[in-house]
Write a protein that holds these residues in place. Structure first.
Motif, short mmCIF file in Angstrom:
data_model
loop_
_atom_site.label_atom_id
_atom_site.label_comp_id
_atom_site.label_asym_id
_atom_site.label_seq_id
_atom_site.Cartn_x
_atom_site.Cartn_y
_atom_site.Cartn_z
N THR A 48 21.44 96.95 -43.09
CA THR A 48 20.42 96.99 -44.67
C THR A 48 21.75 96.40 -44.93
O THR A 48 21.98 96.64 -46.35
N GLU A 49 23.25 96.16 -44.33
CA GLU A 49 24.48 96.22 -45.31
C GLU A 49 24.66 97.26 -45.74
O GLU A 49 25.19 98.07 -47.00
N CYS A 50 24.31 98.41 -45.21
CA CYS A 50 24.36 100.05 -46.11
C CYS A 50 23.80 100.26 -47.42
O CYS A 50 24.20 101.42 -48.58
N VAL A 51 22.61 99.17 -48.12
CA VAL A 51 21.74 99.16 -48.73
C VAL A 51 20.98 100.85 -48.67
O VAL A 51 20.40 100.67 -47.54
N GLY A 52 21.09 101.22 -50.02
CA GLY A 52 20.50 102.59 -49.95
C GLY A 52 21.02 104.05 -49.41
O GLY A 52 21.22 104.69 -49.57
N HIS A 53 22.17 103.76 -49.30
CA HIS A 53 23.87 104.95 -48.41
C HIS A 53 25.26 104.32 -49.09
O HIS A 53 25.54 105.51 -49.60
N HIS A 54 25.49 103.18 -49.23
CA HIS A 54 27.03 103.22 -49.67
C HIS A 54 26.38 102.18 -50.79
O HIS A 54 26.15 100.75 -50.25
N ASP A 55 27.48 101.19 -51.71
CA ASP A 55 28.24 100.29 -52.37
C ASP A 55 28.89 99.31 -51.70
O ASP A 55 28.19 97.95 -51.95
N GLU A 56 29.75 99.30 -50.09
CA GLU A 56 29.24 98.26 -49.31
C GLU A 56 29.57 98.87 -48.00
O GLU A 56 29.24 100.10 -47.63
N PRO A 57 29.30 97.40 -47.31
CA PRO A 57 28.86 97.61 -45.26
C PRO A 57 30.06 98.56 -44.65
O PRO A 57 30.87 98.64 -45.20
N GLN A 58 30.07 100.07 -43.93
CA GLN A 58 30.68 100.83 -44.65
C GLN A 58 31.14 100.40 -42.71
O GLN A 58 32.66 100.48 -42.44
N CYS A 59 31.69 99.64 -41.72
CA CYS A 59 31.57 99.15 -40.66
C CYS A 59 32.27 98.14 -41.10
O CYS A 59 33.78 96.98 -41.48
N VAL A 60 32.59 96.98 -42.53
CA VAL A 60 33.10 95.66 -42.98
C VAL A 60 34.49 96.92 -43.32
O VAL A 60 35.22 96.55 -43.27
N VAL A 61 34.10 97.92 -44.21
CA VAL A 61 35.50 98.58 -44.38
C VAL A 61 36.51 99.61 -43.63
O VAL A 61 37.57 98.97 -43.88
N VAL A 62 35.63 99.83 -41.73
CA VAL A 62 36.08 100.41 -41.28
C VAL A 62 37.12 99.47 -40.43
O VAL A 62 38.04 100.15 -39.53
N CYS A 63 36.62 98.22 -40.29
CA CYS A 63 37.09 97.61 -38.89
C CYS A 63 38.88 97.04 -39.47
O CYS A 63 38.38 96.03 -40.07
N PRO A 64 39.29 97.04 -38.73
CA PRO A 64 40.48 97.32 -37.91
C PRO A 64 41.34 95.68 -38.31
O PRO A 64 41.94 95.00 -38.74
N VAL A 65 39.88 94.69 -37.52
CA VAL A 65 40.25 93.39 -37.25
C VAL A 65 39.33 92.51 -37.97
O VAL A 65 39.49 91.15 -37.68
#
Length: 86
Positions: free
Chosen positions: A39-56
């Motif tokens: 859900t691109e973190c809709v309902g949980h966070h303002d932005e997709p958390q996987c994108v936030v944490v991905c180092p590459v």
């Protein structure tokens, strides 16, 4: 729109635990995102958390699974209803 992980993924393991919907799992060669759960973190966070944490920076929007914010919100509500039913 669901997200997808490119083949430049280095399997660092940081995205999987960051996903509140458990949409990310280890595929045959690198991590993959299940579009039925993303859900691109809709309902949980303002932005997709996987994108936030991905180092590459290998997580992008998946053009094969286009969804509006309203559709993502409906998917989130459906997933939460299923989770509370179990």
């Amino acid at each position: 729109m669901s997200l997808k992980i490119l083949d430049t993924c280095v399997n660092c393991d940081v995205c999987e635990p960051a996903c509140p919907n458990k949409a990310i799992s280890l595929g045959e060669e690198f991590y993959v995102i299940d579009p039925a759960l993303c859900t691109e973190c809709v309902g949980h966070h303002d932005e997709p958390q996987c994108v936030v944490v991905c180092p590459v920076e290998c997580i992008i929007s998946d053009p094969e699974h286009v969804e509006s914010p309203a559709q993502l919100d409906l998917k989130y509500r459906h997933l939460m209803a299923q989770e509370s039913a179990t």
